[in-house]
Design an enzyme around this catalytic site. Structure first.
Site, PDB file in Angstrom:
ATOM      1  CG  ASP A  49      48.408  24.531  30.718  1.00  0.00           C
ATOM      2  OD1 ASP A  49      47.819  23.620  31.374  1.00  0.00           O
ATOM      3  OD2 ASP A  49      49.637  24.843  30.863  1.00  0.00           O
TER       4      ASP A  49
ATOM      5  CD  GLU B 156      50.886  20.299  37.282  1.00  0.00           C
ATOM      6  OE1 GLU B 156      51.597  20.873  38.057  1.00  0.00           O
ATOM      7  OE2 GLU B 156      49.683  20.598  37.286  1.00  0.00           O
TER       8      GLU B 156
ATOM      9  CG  HIS C  97      54.222  27.226  34.925  1.00  0.00           C
ATOM     10  ND1 HIS C  97      54.372  25.887  34.294  1.00  0.00           N
ATOM     11  CD2 HIS C  97      53.032  27.308  35.471  1.00  0.00           C
ATOM     12  CE1 HIS C  97      53.079  25.187  34.650  1.00  0.00           C
ATOM     13  NE2 HIS C  97      52.562  26.162  35.490  1.00  0.00           N
ATOM     14  CG  ASP C  98      54.082  25.160  38.544  1.00  0.00           C
ATOM     15  OD1 ASP C  98      53.633  26.130  38.504  1.00  0.00           O
ATOM     16  OD2 ASP C  98      53.157  23.994  38.012  1.00  0.00           O
TER      17      ASP C  98
ATOM     18  CG  ASP D 170      46.487  22.726  35.864  1.00  0.00           C
ATOM     19  OD1 ASP D 170      47.921  23.286  35.885  1.00  0.00           O
ATOM     20  OD2 ASP D 170      45.726  23.106  36.719  1.00  0.00           O
TER      21      ASP D 170
HETATM   22  C1  GLC Z   1      49.332  23.486  38.194  1.00  0.00           C
HETATM   23  C2  GLC Z   1      49.873  24.788  37.539  1.00  0.00           C
HETATM   24  C3  GLC Z   1      50.397  25.552  38.505  1.00  0.00           C
HETATM   25  C4  GLC Z   1      48.858  26.174  38.861  1.00  0.00           C
HETATM   26  C5  GLC Z   1      48.091  25.317  39.731  1.00  0.00           C
HETATM   27  C6  GLC Z   1      46.794  25.622  39.772  1.00  0.00           C
HETATM   28  O1  GLC Z   1      50.017  22.855  39.257  1.00  0.00           O
HETATM   29  O2  GLC Z   1      51.195  24.086  36.854  1.00  0.00           O
HETATM   30  O3  GLC Z   1      50.946  26.814  37.788  1.00  0.00           O
HETATM   31  O4  GLC Z   1      49.184  27.251  39.756  1.00  0.00           O
HETATM   32  O5  GLC Z   1      48.044  24.005  38.558  1.00  0.00           O
HETATM   33  O6  GLC Z   1      46.102  25.415  38.693  1.00  0.00           O
END
Ligand code: GLC
Length: 534
Positions: A103, A272, A335-336, A205
């Site tokens: 990641d 993402e 995970h979000d 990310d």
């Molecule tokens: C992304 C991740 C999340 C994190 C955010 C800040 O959305 O998936 O878990 O809190 O970025 O890095």
């Protein structure tokens, strides 16, 4: 006969399995998962029939956002282990035929990162411009109205210099300044560091947030704020993010990033990106100027769980992907986001799982979803996620419920941690019933249903490389589609309701979510998913 499968890359034909390292397997009894724990569980991962593991961040971090706040991109946090243990994980994964994806968090560092610490020494610091600084507004207040995803302003004052720095997330996650070529060079070296160590790919990310508009204008109010709250981020949703998201420069940086990935053989990146379809697909780039291999498609999470809505989206997405020359992908959980079994309801769980694994495109699976893990209620005194803690008025902002420890067995600690050790997040109450060990022994379990689906993908090339076309099922609540390759045709029938529905399927049933093999033409039972050959 040539099958398309042979021509597909691993990230097209395979399934990506996301591991949240804190919650997979604790090997040293501190209540937090770690790398040796993951390595020990890789044979289980391989037994699922997946192709790649994506590990949420394992880098050195103060863990204020549980690893998405990186203090050193080229080292492992001690809570997870060491670089040597990471190398061992990669070697074991490769031995088992699994790819490893990390990641990569390029938009922001931790405020503990040496770069930011140096930037804080003053305006003359060589690293000052590695972050995004603004003077206060003429009235002495915030530079503009930009907001953090976790609530509150996206600016924090550095009292020593009198300037504000930008952070789209926590104040302890300052945004890097991607306009600065030195930042880009340093961050690209991070990718090279891990690829040289054998890493096969990256999940990137918040890739759509890399650049901000240089004019630093206020963002306009969102007139549809009430209807458009994503991830429980009520305050962040009140603005239209036209200056902080999806900027033209971001596209440039992603192209540059892709060229670095392409310096190495057979590597990939998945970005993402929470954007509507017309803005999402351009992140695939063009054959001359490719961008990410897979722009994450989160629409199965964002759309209402309704057969017609999903059919319409799947049709549009498949056509648009073909037109753009992009490979599609599908996601039900991460995970979000709340656990998908909780979102769609237990009765629809196998319908959703079947959909994910039979649509055209790469599926990404979140750990534990293969055994039907659900959201775990986390009492206020045990909440640790900053998104939830900072937004107490938003019931959906907390992400702890979907990050709880993997349920391996009925023993105390659920096989995740030692008996008597308190895990970092509470285990679900029913882990003695819902766990890997129990489900291994039950041919009708969710785990074995998942494996039946992945086996079917291996046995039926049409499910992986075949074309997609939706069918008129004759019922508003039944979504049906076909997959076809080299004359092999499969049809998938998904009943989104509890009532039986007559369907015009013909051929041979290969798999039913009910665990039997009813005649293809027999009515679809309530909440049944069926895959038919012919
Ligand atoms: C992304 C991740 C999340 C994190 C955010 C800040 O959305 O998936 O878990 O809190 O970025 O890095």
């Amino acid at each position: 006969m040539t099958s398309l499968q042979g021509e597909l890359k691993w990230w097209q034909s395979g399934i990506i399995y996301q591991i949240y390292p804190r919650s997979y397997q604790d090997s040293n009894g501190d209540g937090v998962g770690d790398l040796p724990g993951i390595t020990a569980r890789l044979p289980y991962v391989a037994s699922l029939g997946v192709q790649a593991v994506w590990l949420s961040p394992i880098f050195k971090s103060p863990m204020r956002d549980f690893g998405y706040d990186v203090a050193d991109y080229c080292d492992i946090d001690p809570v997870f282990g060491t670089l040597e243990q990471f190398d061992a994980l990669v070697a074991e994964a490769h031995r088992l035929g699994l790819k490893v994806m990390l990641d990569y968090v390029p938009n922001h560092t931790s405020s503990d990162h040496a770069w930011f610490q140096e930037a804080l020494t003053g305006k003359a610091s060589a690293k000052r411009d590695w972050y995004v600084w603004r003077d206060p507004a003429p009235d002495g207040g915030l530079p503009n109205n930009w907001k953090s995803f976790f609530g509150g302003p996206a600016w924090t004052l550095d009292e020593a210099s009198g300037q504000y720095y930008l952070h789209q997330f926590l104040p302890s996650q300052p945004d890097l300044n991607w306009r600065n070529p030195d930042v880009r060079a340093a961050m690209f070296d991070v990718l090279r560091f891990w690829m040289r160590r054998g890493v096969d790919g990256f999940r990137v990310d918040v890739i759509w947030l890399l650049a901000e508009d240089e004019r630093f204008l206020d963002e306009p109010e969102n007139p549809d704020a009430d209807r458009e709250v994503v991830g429980g981020q009520i305050e962040h949703s009140t603005l239209l993010h036209i200056y902080t998201q999806d900027q033209p420069e971001t596209h440039d940086y992603v192209r540059e990033m892709r060229r670095v990935i392409d310096e190495f053989d057979d590597r990939m990146m998945v970005g993402e990106i929470y954007l509507p379809l017309d803005k999402l697909l351009p992140y695939s780039g063009t054959p001359e100027a490719p961008m990410v291999h897979l722009p994450f498609n989160f629409h199965l999470i964002l759309l209402p769980w309704d057969a017609q809505t999903i059919r319409q989206f799947a049709d549009e997405y498949d056509a648009a992907s073909n037109a753009a020359g992009a490979w599609p992908n599908w996601v039900l959980g991460n995970h979000d986001q709340h656990r998908f079994k909780t979102r769609v309801g237990a009765a629809q769980y196998r319908v959703a799982q079947t959909l994910l694994l039979t649509l055209r495109g790469t599926p990404t699976v979140y750990y534990g979803d293969e055994i039907g893990m659900e959201n775990v209620p986390v009492p206020p005194e045990k909440m640790v996620d900053p998104s939830g803690l900072q937004q107490p008025d938003s019931p959906d902002a907390g992400r702890d419920p979907e990050r709880t420890p993997m349920q391996w067995e009925a023993a105390p600690g659920a096989g995740f941690t030692a008996a008597g050790t308190e895990p970092w997040l509470p285990l679900t109450d029913n882990f003695a019933q819902v766990n890997v060990q129990v489900q291994e022994q039950d041919s009708q379990s969710d785990l074995n249903y998942f494996r039946a689906l992945t086996r079917l993908r291996q046995e039926q090339p049409a499910l992986v490389g075949g074309s997609y076309r939706s069918l008129d099922s004759g019922h508003a609540d039944v979504f049906a589609f076909e997959r076809e390759l080299n004359g092999e045709r499969l049809t998938v029938w998904l009943n989104f309701r509890g009532e039986e529905r007559a369907v015009a399927a013909t051929g041979q049933t290969l798999l039913s979510s009910r665990g039997d093999q009813p005649a293809a033409q027999s009515p679809l039972r309530g909440h049944e998913a069926r895959v038919v050959l012919g």
